[in-house]
Design a protein around this motif. Structure first.
Motif, PDB file in Angstrom:
ATOM      1  N   TRP A  21       0.775  -1.262   0.087  1.00 51.95           N
ATOM      2  CA  TRP A  21      -0.008  -0.096  -0.064  1.00 51.95           C
ATOM      3  C   TRP A  21       0.845   1.263  -0.065  1.00 51.95           C
ATOM      4  CZ3 TRP A  21      -5.123   0.391  -0.952  1.00 51.95           C
ATOM      5  CH2 TRP A  21      -5.723  -0.822  -0.650  1.00 51.95           C
ATOM      6  N   GLY A  22       2.260   1.206  -0.216  1.00 51.98           N
ATOM      7  CA  GLY A  22       3.179   2.326   0.130  1.00 51.98           C
ATOM      8  C   GLY A  22       3.264   3.181  -1.203  1.00 51.98           C
ATOM      9  N   GLY A  23       2.360   2.788  -2.064  1.00 47.88           N
ATOM     10  CA  GLY A  23       2.439   3.711  -3.412  1.00 47.88           C
ATOM     11  C   GLY A  23       3.527   3.487  -4.318  1.00 47.88           C
ATOM     12  N   GLY A  24       3.161   3.656  -5.585  1.00 48.40           N
ATOM     13  CA  GLY A  24       4.343   3.576  -6.605  1.00 48.40           C
ATOM     14  C   GLY A  24       3.784   1.854  -7.217  1.00 48.40           C
TER      15      GLY A  24
ATOM     16  N   LYS B 265       5.363   6.794  -5.291  1.00 44.88           N
ATOM     17  CA  LYS B 265       6.102   6.089  -4.407  1.00 44.88           C
ATOM     18  C   LYS B 265       6.279   6.650  -3.261  1.00 44.88           C
ATOM     19  CE  LYS B 265      10.183   2.855  -4.589  1.00 44.88           C
ATOM     20  NZ  LYS B 265      10.940   3.310  -3.507  1.00 44.88           N
ATOM     21  N   GLY B 266       5.796   5.892  -2.352  1.00 41.45           N
ATOM     22  CA  GLY B 266       6.112   6.325  -0.641  1.00 41.45           C
ATOM     23  C   GLY B 266       4.604   6.863  -0.222  1.00 41.45           C
ATOM     24  N   LEU B 267       3.702   7.070  -1.074  1.00 43.38           N
ATOM     25  CA  LEU B 267       2.485   7.749  -0.575  1.00 43.38           C
ATOM     26  C   LEU B 267       1.547   6.563  -0.376  1.00 43.38           C
ATOM     27  CD1 LEU B 267       0.800  10.289  -0.213  1.00 43.38           C
ATOM     28  CD2 LEU B 267       0.249  10.387  -2.540  1.00 43.38           C
ATOM     29  N   SER B 268       1.488   6.172   0.996  1.00 42.94           N
ATOM     30  CA  SER B 268       0.577   5.221   1.390  1.00 42.94           C
ATOM     31  C   SER B 268      -0.730   5.789   1.578  1.00 42.94           C
ATOM     32  CB  SER B 268       1.031   4.494   2.621  1.00 42.94           C
ATOM     33  OG  SER B 268       1.011   5.556   3.598  1.00 42.94           O
TER      34      SER B 268
END
Lengths: 225, 603, 147
Positions: free
Chosen positions: A13-16, B221-224
């Protein structure tokens, strides 16, 4: 709806990346199908609300007892069972098309897609026959010749909902067939070979299975219950 | 352009040229840039401007029917000039009065506050705040606007048909809306209304699917999810609400169209016309339509409210230089509101013939939904408390939003009790409630958003003086208009009546109605001032010279002042922290893109 | 129906399109599910033709219970196997299935009200045109009411 995943792999769920490991196209198809489930759900629930609000309802065994080319034979629910069989079979051929796509098997994907289209067309033909037959018996939107189970005069609700729900479903089958034809053209044209994946077949496959799924519920609501 | 500013400013743009997905040099024609644009920022402006157009139309309708309510005995010759046979001798035709209130509601609820509010801000903010170059499917995004435009054309056309626009209330209940013979407004105008609404639903579905997929799949990236700004959370839940509830409305409309044209009886039963003729339809129920309508209708009010809540949270936090109080509680309450919104629809139907025992469940659920709403209110107030407040026009509107939400929300508790609703349903009390809590509050959220993000949209500032005038007149005016309606409603004055002079119980409000109408005219005029400010400032507004004029932490302020196609000219920045590091560790704010320090605690 | 050119986002999603982790969908399984679905349908049809009308009155509730449970079993197989949901990430499965729980209240509330309308019509409708009405005489006006 997203749940904050308390999973071992928090970075999912951390994005990317997609937390569901799905492309946006497939995700959109799933959510669209959920919305379409609510459309059909609303129609079927309206049907049931109306059924609860009247004291009696026609007997499906009496209404749906004909079979093409069998004249006056009393074969309750046999024709609709055939229709169900055809649709389930076309779902199977669709899954096989998806599987062929996974294996980058262009010929296999095309073959199974053709069978799926044929299955869809057969189903639509059967539905058209059913409609025509019922129409000749005097049924239509606003006209219901079939008496209730308890012998009382029926309201037109039975046929109103029948033609509306099966019509809406048939429209979805029709649009599915059209979409499948477009995808077939793309398969044969090599679009997905060039793209490197046959995911589009999976997406339309989801739609096709959904159409089958709705039929399962329509079958129960109208022909069994 | 200020790309140099970004590159020199040391924002997280890496020099990995191989990675740079600079957009293929497509040379946009006028058509592809401004008309059939697939860029989310342009589409958001298309939604905004179409929404503003409808806002003027819908607001104008209310001014006209307020003339009737405020001055029931006066003839206004200009009305006849404007409306022709709909206002013979300067007095509104009662049929047209109904059409006006119907279209006012329809236009403002759907075209302005749904498309114009979430269409604008979801489109504009989601890709920018999640760190994406555009929506998941720019093509579907474009389609969503053009279906909305088509819906607008059909709805606008319905205003001009011979028999008049739809006039059965924005809720268009059958049997009135199902029988063309019942009212002129149930003829062609009604069909066009239904078609326009069907197109509108398609537009919202296309849009909503896009928003959900973008938020889930395309965060940088990094944006939960738990680092997302509340605006994005709110817009995400709004999209979920829409995707699941608009289809039910569509089904309801399909059945209504069949009742109108195919002789079906989904909603009709035991109808005897005034002529004595008994219609053949039986087996249907008008209440079924109401159930289907309100199954969307209630989530719809949250679809309108949630984006305003999200933006207010954001703007309050930024302009208090404090993190939003209780971020997880805010997310949790958005989630709770989202779920409960689907469960409470029949509180709009307590007196329709709905089974009262069933109604009691809806009372319980309705009172439950007050809880997450209250949590949000407390959190907004505590965010403001002891903040270092900057009273920008956007902030004023955000604070005004909180005030209106509290006032309007409290009266909802009265209405949610079915016993009280017996007396209050269909009165001006209801009108006061929903206007304050949904209408004006959401408008304030929308204005706050426009004033706050206008610099990002156009690279210029809106005029502050006009902004403050806009705020104060609208704020005071809205309370002056809608507060008195509570008293009128308690006295029993019904809604949708053009003339109440025959009822002794509530025909003593003449002076009050006059006052309300006068204020309404003033408030409408000041909105026109805002429209002027909006368009004038696009060309002549004070230019934005810094990349981050509000000193905010979120990602949209890391793009160039006028972001181009693809938003970030280089790499998309990575995110390391949540969106609310204001006044932390002695620093005014810390952008989301800045990595955590060695001894710094994460969120 | 072509997808928009990938703008560098969704690289992972792109991969996920043809990189299902450990899909165990074999041709054999597909046909197995087909026979299951067909079998259930046939059982349902036979029940519908032979059993549902001859069942004793106190067991009539078994009809809808049977049909609905078989329907959900079939639906489950289609969604889980044909639509591949069983093989997706758990969070995805939940995201699809949990919102569908809304249908429970949707169905309950609507059908409850429908039944209520029948009761109202039967008990209180004096409209001679209302076929559901069972009352035949208008009630006398109550004492002391306004005329």
């Amino acid at each position: 709806m997203a749940t904050v995943a308390v999973s071992k792999d928090q970075s999912v769920w951390g994005g990317g990346k997609s937390p569901y490991a799905l492309s946006y196209g497939k995700l959109m198809m799933w959510f669209f199908l959920m919305s379409d489930a609510f459309t059909f759900g609303a129609l079927l629930i309206s049907l049931w609300t109306t059924r609860f609000s009247v004291s009696s309802w026609p007997d499906p065994n009496q209404v749906f007892k004909t079979f093409p080319l069998m004249g006056e034979a009393d074969l309750p629910l046999v024709f609709v069972s055939l229709m169900t069989f055809i649709l389930i079979l076309s779902s199977v051929t669709m899954v096989l098309a998806v599987q062929a796509g996974h294996n980058m098997d262009k010929k296999g994907a095309a073959k199974w897609m053709i069978f799926t289209i044929i299955g869809g067309l057969c189903f639509l033909s059967c539905q058209a026959w059913e409609w025509t037959h019922l129409f000749h018996e005097g049924a239509w939107w606003g006209r219901n010749p079939f008496p209730n189970r308890d012998g009382s005069l029926p309201t037109t609700a039975f046929t109103n909902y029948f033609f509306t729900v099966t019509g809406f479903h048939g429209f979805h089958v029709f649009s599915g067939v059209v979409i499948n034809c477009v995808i077939l053209a793309n398969i044969l044209g090599g679009t997905y070979e060039r793209r490197g994946h046959y995911e589009m077949i999976e997406k339309v496959g989801l739609y096709w299975h959904f159409v089958d799924l709705v039929w399962v519920f329509v079958f129960t609501c109208y022909y069994l219950l | 352009m200020s790309n140099e500013v970004i590159l020199e400013g040391g924002q997280a743009v890496s020099a990995h040229h191989g990675e740079v997905h600079e957009h293929h040099e497509h040379h946009d024609t006028f058509i592809t840039k401004y008309v059939f644009s697939q860029d989310h920022k342009m589409i958001s402006k298309q939604f905004l401007i179409t929404g503003m157009f409808w806002g003027i139309v819908g607001g104008l309708f209310s001014v006209i029917f307020r003339l009737q309510l405020g001055y029931p005995d006066t003839h206004f010759p200009f009305l006849e000039t404007l409306l022709g046979h709909w206002a013979p001798d300067g007095k509104l035709n009662p049929e047209f009065y109904y059409a006006l209130v119907t279209m006012h509601g329809t236009v403002l609820v759907f075209f302005v506050l749904t498309a114009g509010l979430s269409g604008t801000f979801a489109n504009f903010l989601i890709p920018l705040q999640v760190g994406a170059r555009d929506m998941a499917s720019p093509f579907m995004n474009m389609l969503s606007y053009w279906f909305f435009f088509l819906a607008s054309v059909v709805m606008f056309a319905s205003l001009f048909v011979q028999t008049g626009p739809a006039s059965g209330g924005w809720t268009t209940y059958p049997p009135l809306s199902a029988l063309g013979g019942a009212s002129d407004g149930s003829k062609a105008g009604m069909d066009l209304w239904l078609i326009a609404m069907a197109l509108f639903v398609v537009s919202q579905l296309l849009a909503g699917l896009n928003y959900i997929s973008t938020v889930l799949n395309m965060r940088t990236k990094g944006l939960s999810m738990t680092k997302l700004p509340l605006t994005v959370w709110a817009l995400f839940f709004t999209a979920v609400l829409g995707v699941l509830s608009f289809p039910v409305l569509l089904s309801g409309f399909i059945l209504l169209l069949f009742d109108r044209h195919m002789g079906t009886s989904f909603y009709l039963s035991n109808i005897t016309l005034a002529s004595g003729q008994v219609l053949p339809n039986e087996g249907g129920s008008a209440i079924l339509y109401q159930h289907l309508f309100w199954f969307l209708g209630h989530p719809e009010v949250y679809i309108i409210l949630l984006p305003a809540m999200g933006m207010a949270s954001e703007i309050l936090s930024i302009n208090s230089r404090k993190p939003i109080f209780g971020y997880m509680a805010m997310v949790g309450s958005l989630f709770a509101i989202c779920i409960l919104a689907f469960l409470v629809w029949a509180h709009h139907m307590f007196v329709t013939g709905l089974n009262p025992f069933l109604g009691s469940f809806f009372v319980l659920l309705t009172l439950l939904i007050a809880i997450p709403s209250a949590i949000k209110v407390f959190n907004w107030l505590t965010t403001l408390w002891r903040g270092n407040i900057r009273f920008t026009p956007a902030m004023m509107f955000a604070i005004g939003f909180v005030s209106l939400f509290i006032s309007g929300g409290l009266t909802g508790i009265f209405l949610g009790n079915s016993a009280l609703d017996l007396h209050l349903h269909d009165t001006m009390f209801v009108v006061a409630h929903f206007h304050i809590v949904m209408g004006v509050a959401s408008f304030f959220g929308m204005f706050a958003g426009i004033y706050h993000w206008y610099p990002k949209m156009y690279g210029r500032y809106l005029n502050n003086t006009l902004g403050y005038i806009h705020f104060w007149v609208t704020m005071i005016g809205a309370y002056c208009i809608f507060w008195p309606m509570h008293y009128e409603g308690l006295a029993g004055m019904p809604r949708r009546y053009p003339d109440v002079s025959n009822w002794h119980s509530f025909n003593m409000f003449g002076g009050l109605n006059e006052f309300i109408s006068a204020v309404a005219l003033v408030v409408f005029s000041v909105q026109l001032l805002f429209i002027f400010n909006f368009f004038y400032s696009i060309f002549k507004g004070r230019k934005v010279r810094t990349q981050n004029p509000w000193h905010a932490t979120t990602l949209e302020w890391t793009t160039p002042i006028r972001p181009g196609h693809g938003n970030w000219p280089g790499e998309i920045p990575e995110v390391h922290r949540w969106a609310y590091d204001y006044s932390k560790d002695g620093r005014d704010f810390i952008p989301q893109t800045e990595p955590l320090g060695d001894h710094e605690s994460g969120h | 129906m072509s997808e928009a050119p990938s703008h560098g986002h969704d690289a992972a999603g792109h991969d996920a399109g043809h990189g299902h982790q450990g899909t165990t969908m074999t041709t054999k399984r597909i046909w197995t599910v087909f026979w299951i679905l067909l079998g259930i349908t046939l059982v349902e049809v036979v029940w519908g033709m032979k059993v549902s009308h001859t069942i004793p009155h106190q067991y009539e509730w078994l009809n809808p219970v049977f049909f609905l449970s078989m329907t959900f079993v079939k639906a489950g197989y289609i969604v889980a196997e044909f639509m591949h949901l069983r093989y997706e990430v758990t969070a995805m499965i939940r995201s699809v299935l949990i919102p569908l729980l809304l249908f429970i209240w949707f169905v309950l509330a609507f059908c409850f009200d429908g039944a209520s309308w029948l009761h109202l019509r039967q008990a209180y409708s004096y409209n001679p045109n209302d076929k559901q009405a069972t009352q035949t005489e208008q009630p006398a006006p109550a004492e002391g009411t306004l005329k």
